[in-house]
Design a protein around this motif. Structure first.
Motif, short mmCIF file in Angstrom:
data_model
loop_
_atom_site.label_atom_id
_atom_site.label_comp_id
_atom_site.label_asym_id
_atom_site.label_seq_id
_atom_site.Cartn_x
_atom_site.Cartn_y
_atom_site.Cartn_z
N GLY A 88 0.82 -1.21 0.00
CA GLY A 88 0.00 0.00 0.00
C GLY A 88 0.85 1.27 0.00
O GLY A 88 2.08 1.20 0.13
N ARG A 89 0.18 2.40 -0.15
CA ARG A 89 0.91 3.68 -0.14
C ARG A 89 1.22 4.08 1.30
O ARG A 89 0.46 3.74 2.21
N PRO A 90 2.30 4.85 1.48
CA PRO A 90 2.58 5.34 2.84
C PRO A 90 1.45 6.28 3.29
O PRO A 90 0.95 7.06 2.48
N ILE A 91 1.06 6.18 4.55
CA ILE A 91 0.01 7.07 5.05
C ILE A 91 0.48 7.73 6.34
O ILE A 91 1.44 7.26 6.96
N ASP A 92 -0.21 8.80 6.74
CA ASP A 92 0.16 9.48 7.98
C ASP A 92 -0.13 8.57 9.17
O ASP A 92 -1.12 7.83 9.17
N PRO A 93 0.73 8.62 10.16
CA PRO A 93 0.50 7.77 11.34
C PRO A 93 -0.59 8.35 12.25
O PRO A 93 -0.31 8.95 13.27
N VAL A 94 -1.84 8.18 11.83
CA VAL A 94 -2.96 8.73 12.60
C VAL A 94 -3.67 7.58 13.30
O VAL A 94 -3.88 6.52 12.71
N TYR A 95 -4.04 7.81 14.56
CA TYR A 95 -4.73 6.78 15.34
C TYR A 95 -6.12 6.52 14.77
O TYR A 95 -6.77 7.47 14.38
N PRO A 96 -6.65 5.33 14.69
CA PRO A 96 -6.02 4.05 15.00
C PRO A 96 -5.02 3.66 13.90
O PRO A 96 -5.36 3.67 12.74
N TYR A 97 -3.82 3.34 14.32
CA TYR A 97 -2.74 3.09 13.37
C TYR A 97 -3.02 1.87 12.49
O TYR A 97 -3.59 0.90 12.95
#
Ligand code: HEM
Lengths: 145, 127
Positions: free
Chosen positions: A102-111
């Motif tokens: 997958g593409r990199p995504i922002d580390p936003v909760y829920p991770y």
């Protein structure tokens, strides 16, 4: 050139084998390691044994030392180890090259973790390995003649 | 940097092995189904079938290629596993040295054998 930074491997040999709380990929990794070592051990002996044919010695043909059922079983195990190691290895190479995670995504909760993204690839590879293994088993049992 | 390069070669070697060893397995372990490169029937590993393959340049070349690539991949893999035990730098150097010597030695033996059996199979076929 800078020296590699060294960290102590506190767990030693048990650090290799324990899966801990990690997912199924951790066990896939342990099995990859064990099968890699198994194939390597066989391969080193295989080189010597097959090289003997340059001197006219064929130990694996009918009547030869390695034609016994116990060695046939051993060879099947090597085949099984290969089926697993090869297909899991292709998954590792693909993932390493950035495919199927997958593409990199922002580390936003829920991770979210890319491990779950690549899991269908793991499953597909294991199905292929199982098919390959079944075909080899069919042959090993003498059903394909 | 250098270690990263060795590891990249380890991965690339895996891909090459996948195809060459895959073919080897199709011939040797699935021969009853595929009947590949075993024109004399019976076991794929019988002496006549074996000599037939040894006489073909394709097999001589790919055996040597697979030999080198798989030795590199396997011994590098074992070296990685051993290095995870946090060895002393001198021990690491020794392990590398032993593996290089072992790898080159077995590569020499296997290459010699592949060439010798190719020559024997060729003269056998002619004479
Ligand atoms: C059939 C094709 C093969 C493929 C696609 C393949 C792929 C791989 C990959 C990707 C790794 C690295 C795992 C990592 O560093 O994350 C690996 C490790 C390894 N492979 Fe293979 N491999 C193959 C065949 C072989 C063969 C023939 C041998 C033995 C001669 C072997 C022995 C090893 C060993 C000892 C390791 C180290 C395991 C570890 O670090 O945990 N592999 N393989």
């Amino acid at each position: 050139m800078a020296e590699l930074e060294r960290h102590d491997n506190r767990l030693g040999i048990w650090g290799w084998l324990g899966g801990g709380r990690w997912g199924v990929e951790r066990y896939a990794y342990i099995l990859h390691r064990l099968t890699g070592l198994g194939i390597l051990l066989y391969f080193l002996m295989h080189i010597v044994v097959t090289s003997l044919r340059a001197r006219g010695i064929y130990l694996w043909v009918e009547g030869g030392f390695f034609h016994r059922p116990i060695f046939k079983l051993g060879e099947f195990l090597v085949f099984a180890a290969f089926a697993y190691h090869a297909l899991n290895g292709v998954r590792l190479v693909l993932v390493e090259l950035g495919f199927a995670v997958g593409r990199p995504i922002d580390p936003v909760y829920p991770y979210k973790t890319s491990l779950n993204v690549q899991r269908p690839l793991l499953i597909a590879m294991m199905i292929l390995a199982a098919i390959f293994l079944a075909a080899g088993g069919y042959e090993f049992l003498g059903l394909a003649k | 940097m250098r270690e990263t390069k060795y590891w990249t070669w380890h991965m690339a070697a895996g891909v090459v092995i996948f195809f060459l060893l895959g073919l080897h397995m199709l011939i040797m372990h699935l021969g009853g189904t595929t009947h590949l490169f075993a024109p004399f029937g019976g076991e794929a590993v019988s002496k006549v079938n074996s000599v037939f393959r040894d006489g073909r340049l394709f097999f001589t070349v790919t055996y040597i290629l697979l030999l080198g690539v798989a030795l590199y991949h396997g011994l590098y893999g074992l070296r990685t596993i051993l290095f995870e035990l946090t060895l002393k730098p001198i021990v690491e150097k020794l392990v590398t040295f032993v593996f290089v010597v072992l790898g080159l030695g077995l590569f020499g033996l296997g290459t010699w054998a592949a060439i010798v059996v190719h020559a024997i199979a060729k003269t056998g076929a002619r004479g």
